[in-house]
Design an enzyme around this catalytic site. Structure first.
Site, PDB file in Angstrom:
ATOM      1  N   CYS A 174       3.088  -3.096   4.199  1.00  0.00           N
ATOM      2  CA  CYS A 174       2.142  -1.726   4.402  1.00  0.00           C
ATOM      3  C   CYS A 174       3.175  -1.124   5.449  1.00  0.00           C
ATOM      4  CB  CYS A 174       0.997  -2.260   4.734  1.00  0.00           C
ATOM      5  SG  CYS A 174       0.905  -3.185   6.303  1.00  0.00           S
ATOM      6  N   HIS A 232       7.425 -30.179  11.679  1.00  0.00           N
ATOM      7  CA  HIS A 232       6.839 -29.053  11.036  1.00  0.00           C
ATOM      8  C   HIS A 232       5.898 -29.251  10.163  1.00  0.00           C
ATOM      9  CE1 HIS A 232       9.832 -27.307  13.063  1.00  0.00           C
ATOM     10  NE2 HIS A 232      11.005 -27.390  12.516  1.00  0.00           N
ATOM     11  N   THR A 234       3.286  -0.744   8.734  1.00  0.00           N
ATOM     12  CA  THR A 234       3.580  -1.626   9.809  1.00  0.00           C
ATOM     13  C   THR A 234       3.867  -3.102   9.484  1.00  0.00           C
ATOM     14  OG1 THR A 234       1.515  -2.349  10.436  1.00  0.00           O
ATOM     15  CG2 THR A 234       2.480  -0.418  11.585  1.00  0.00           C
ATOM     16  N   ASP A 278       0.875  -1.407   0.029  1.00  0.00           N
ATOM     17  CA  ASP A 278       0.004  -0.093   0.158  1.00  0.00           C
ATOM     18  C   ASP A 278       0.961   1.089   0.002  1.00  0.00           C
ATOM     19  OD1 ASP A 278       0.818   0.297   2.703  1.00  0.00           O
ATOM     20  OD2 ASP A 278      -1.119   0.188   3.538  1.00  0.00           O
ATOM     21  N   HIS A 329      10.571 -23.638   9.098  1.00  0.00           N
ATOM     22  CA  HIS A 329       9.533 -24.250  10.316  1.00  0.00           C
ATOM     23  C   HIS A 329       8.044 -24.112   9.536  1.00  0.00           C
ATOM     24  CE1 HIS A 329      12.423 -23.993  14.139  1.00  0.00           C
ATOM     25  NE2 HIS A 329      13.128 -24.288  12.741  1.00  0.00           N
TER      26      HIS A 329
HETATM   27  C1  RB5 Z   1      -1.862   2.960   6.429  1.00  0.00           C
HETATM   28  O1  RB5 Z   1      -1.827   4.431   6.944  1.00  0.00           O
HETATM   29  C2  RB5 Z   1      -1.250   2.047   7.258  1.00  0.00           C
HETATM   30  O2  RB5 Z   1      -2.632   1.791   8.016  1.00  0.00           O
HETATM   31  C3  RB5 Z   1      -1.084   0.723   6.484  1.00  0.00           C
HETATM   32  O3  RB5 Z   1      -0.103   0.964   5.918  1.00  0.00           O
HETATM   33  C4  RB5 Z   1      -0.626  -0.578   7.724  1.00  0.00           C
HETATM   34  O4  RB5 Z   1       0.359  -0.066   8.381  1.00  0.00           O
HETATM   35  C5  RB5 Z   1      -1.746  -1.275   8.292  1.00  0.00           C
HETATM   36  O5  RB5 Z   1      -1.855  -2.160   8.802  1.00  0.00           O
END
Ligand code: RB5
Length: 148
Positions: free
Chosen positions: A65, A134, A67, A8, A98
């Site tokens: 993304c 596993h 995080t 994203d 694993h």
């Molecule tokens: C986008 O702002 C953010 O929420 C997305 O990139 C991600 O971190 C969501 O888990």
């Protein structure tokens, strides 16, 4: 082996640098977006990458993304996908050995480009161990019980 990559807006820049890195190594990379820094919804990208990854057993997916958490949540709801959120090379190596992870997830706002390259190298170059213990555990994750 095809590598299917997607991000994203929170992972766009890291995706672009990783895609170039992998292509320069001669790997086949399929980009499922996004294609600019404009805001997009990560669940759709995760679904597109996972669907393409499941087309062949040897494929691997990469999702990024901000995080890595939202992409992981979505990817791990899709049957057949085992997505590992990784911040270190050892996590990437062990989730292949694993968990037979078929999707690598990283946070574009959490880790830098050089670390992401090393994590990706570890993920792509490590095979599943094929150890019985596993396989048994993965069968449970896949919904097949412990005998599959
Ligand atoms: C986008 O702002 C953010 O929420 C997305 O990139 C991600 O971190 C969501 O888990």
């Amino acid at each position: 082996m095809r590598i299917i990559i997607g991000a994203d807006h929170g992972g766009f820049e890291l995706k672009e640098s990783l895609k170039k890195y992998l292509e320069d190594k001669g790997l086949t990379v399929e980009d499922k977006g996004c294609y600019s820094k404009d805001s997009v919804d990560y669940p759709q990208i995760a679904q597109d990458v996972c669907k393409a990854t499941l087309e062949a057993k040897e494929n691997l997916g990469i999702l990024i993304c901000g995080t890595g958490i939202g992409m992981s949540m979505m990817a791990n709801k899709i049957k057949g996908i085992r997505a590992g959120l990784c911040h270190t090379e050892i996590e990437a190596k062990l989730t292949r050995e694993h968990n037979d992870a078929n999707v690598l997830v990283m946070g574009g706002r959490i880790i830098g480009a050089e670390l992401a390259k090393s994590i990706t190298d570890a993920f792509v170059s490590t095979p599943f161990s094929n150890a019985e213990r596993h396989e048994r555990r993965i069968c449970v994750i896949n919904g097949s019980g412990s005998e599959c």
